[in-house]
Design a protein around this motif. Structure first.
Motif, PDB file in Angstrom:
ATOM      1  N   MET A  56      -0.731  -4.594   6.978  1.00  0.00           N
ATOM      2  CA  MET A  56      -1.617  -3.870   6.072  1.00  0.00           C
ATOM      3  C   MET A  56      -1.201  -2.408   6.080  1.00  0.00           C
ATOM      4  N   GLN A  93       0.461  -6.264   2.497  1.00  0.00           N
ATOM      5  CA  GLN A  93      -0.870  -5.921   2.009  1.00  0.00           C
ATOM      6  C   GLN A  93      -1.014  -4.409   1.957  1.00  0.00           C
ATOM      7  N   MET A 149      -1.107  -8.683  -1.578  1.00  0.00           N
ATOM      8  CA  MET A 149      -2.550  -8.757  -1.390  1.00  0.00           C
ATOM      9  C   MET A 149      -3.098  -7.345  -1.311  1.00  0.00           C
ATOM     10  N   GLY A 172      -6.225  -4.894  -0.237  1.00  0.00           N
ATOM     11  CA  GLY A 172      -7.394  -4.813   0.623  1.00  0.00           C
ATOM     12  C   GLY A 172      -8.414  -3.847   0.047  1.00  0.00           C
TER      13      GLY A 172
END
Length: 327
Positions: free
Chosen positions: A80, A120, A166, A168
């Motif tokens: 992330m 992400q 992806m 967040g």
């Protein structure tokens, strides 16, 4: 000889040896269930250690590529990415700038490891605004929910264009999942997944993170992040995000909100993740540095507790070292 009234039901039989305990363990950790949060800072020429988060660094784009490659080699599920820009403004212009630090870094990491793990990106304005809030401000200084959604829509397309698999959504604006899903689909990014920070609480355990992103925040975020006193509200937020099209739900923080995590996990038809936040990690580091706890055992137990409560995956600053140990 045992007495005739000795117990015949002995749960201790299944705890008798390490091999037996391993065989009957109900919960396990696997590297693919771990996600490593990473920080990339604009304008530095070498990684910077963080005082409040031992072992965590602000990275250059080059060092970010290297640690992402290590994460892929260790079998992690994903990384992330958080961006720390050199210049901020009231609307967080850097978040949707194709040449902004987070989007540049995302392209680099996607090129490096995009086939090996899920890249992400944090979609929130707090790192990019000069006031440190997760949205744009109204004239009275409050966070303008609906004006912020427009910024999120633009940021979502920019991050997906950069290669994020992806997004967040951590800002806790009402309607953010629906707004971002609509923008992604309209821009041809129907396959980009949404990780909805569905139950995100206004927690004291975020403290060390503020150093990691060089936060400019004054005041607090209690008008949009959830009250730590409220359990049912967490499930309500999760249900709303599901209805808006979330692909994965997040509970944050993890260890102080295991009840909320269990509630969401018990009802969700999509994966549920949890974030072992900076303050949780920092407490383990501080206690172990003082010799008060066994560091490795505490890390393992903390992650097991989060999995046991129902998390399908965990964001943790310990992810890489734990994955390497599990191997």
């Amino acid at each position: 000889m045992p007495s005739s009234d000795a117990p015949s039901i002995r749960p201790r039989r299944l705890r008798s040896t390490p091999a037996m305990r391993r065989l009957v363990a109900e919960t396990r950790l696997h590297p693919a269930e771990l996600v490593l949060p990473l920080f990339v800072r604009e304008g530095i020429d070498a990684p910077r250690e963080l005082q409040a988060m031992p072992g965590v660094r602000q990275h250059t784009v080059d060092s970010l590529r290297r640690i992402s490659a290590e994460a892929a080699a260790a079998g992690l599920g994903g990384v992330m990415l958080f961006g720390v820009p050199a210049v901020r403004d009231a609307r967080g212009s850097g978040i949707d700038d194709p040449d902004g630090i987070l989007n540049v870094a995302t392209r680099a990491v996607q090129q490096e490891v995009g086939d090996a793990l899920v890249v992400q990106t944090d979609l929130c304005l707090d790192e990019f605004t000069d006031h440190g809030h997760c949205g744009v401000l109204a004239g009275d200084g409050s966070v303008d929910n609906d004006a912020t959604l427009e910024r999120y829509r633009s940021a979502a397309v920019a991050q997906a264009d950069a290669g994020a698999a992806m997004l967040g959504l951590s800002g806790m604006m009402d309607g953010q999942v629906a707004a971002v899903r609509d923008a992604l689909d309209a821009a041809g990014h129907a396959d980009t997944a949404i990780l909805a920070y569905a139950a995100k609480y206004a927690s004291a355990f975020y403290g060390p993170f503020r150093e990691a992103v060089d936060s400019q925040l004054t005041g607090d975020r209690r008008s949009y992040q959830q009250d730590p006193a409220n359990r049912r509200e967490g499930l309500r937020e999760a249900e709303l995000d599901l209805a808006e099209g979330a692909d994965v739900l997040m509970v944050k923080p993890a260890m102080s909100y295991l009840d909320v995590l269990a509630d969401v996990a018990a009802t969700s038809p999509v994966p549920v993740w949890a974030y072992q936040v900076s303050g949780e990690a920092a407490m383990i580091e501080a206690a172990s540095a003082n010799g008060w706890i066994d560091r490795e055992a505490a890390i393992h137990e903390s992650l097991i507790s989060i999995r046991r409560a129902g998390a399908d995956a965990i964001l943790s600053y310990f992810a890489l070292e734990v994955a390497e140990r599990l191997r």
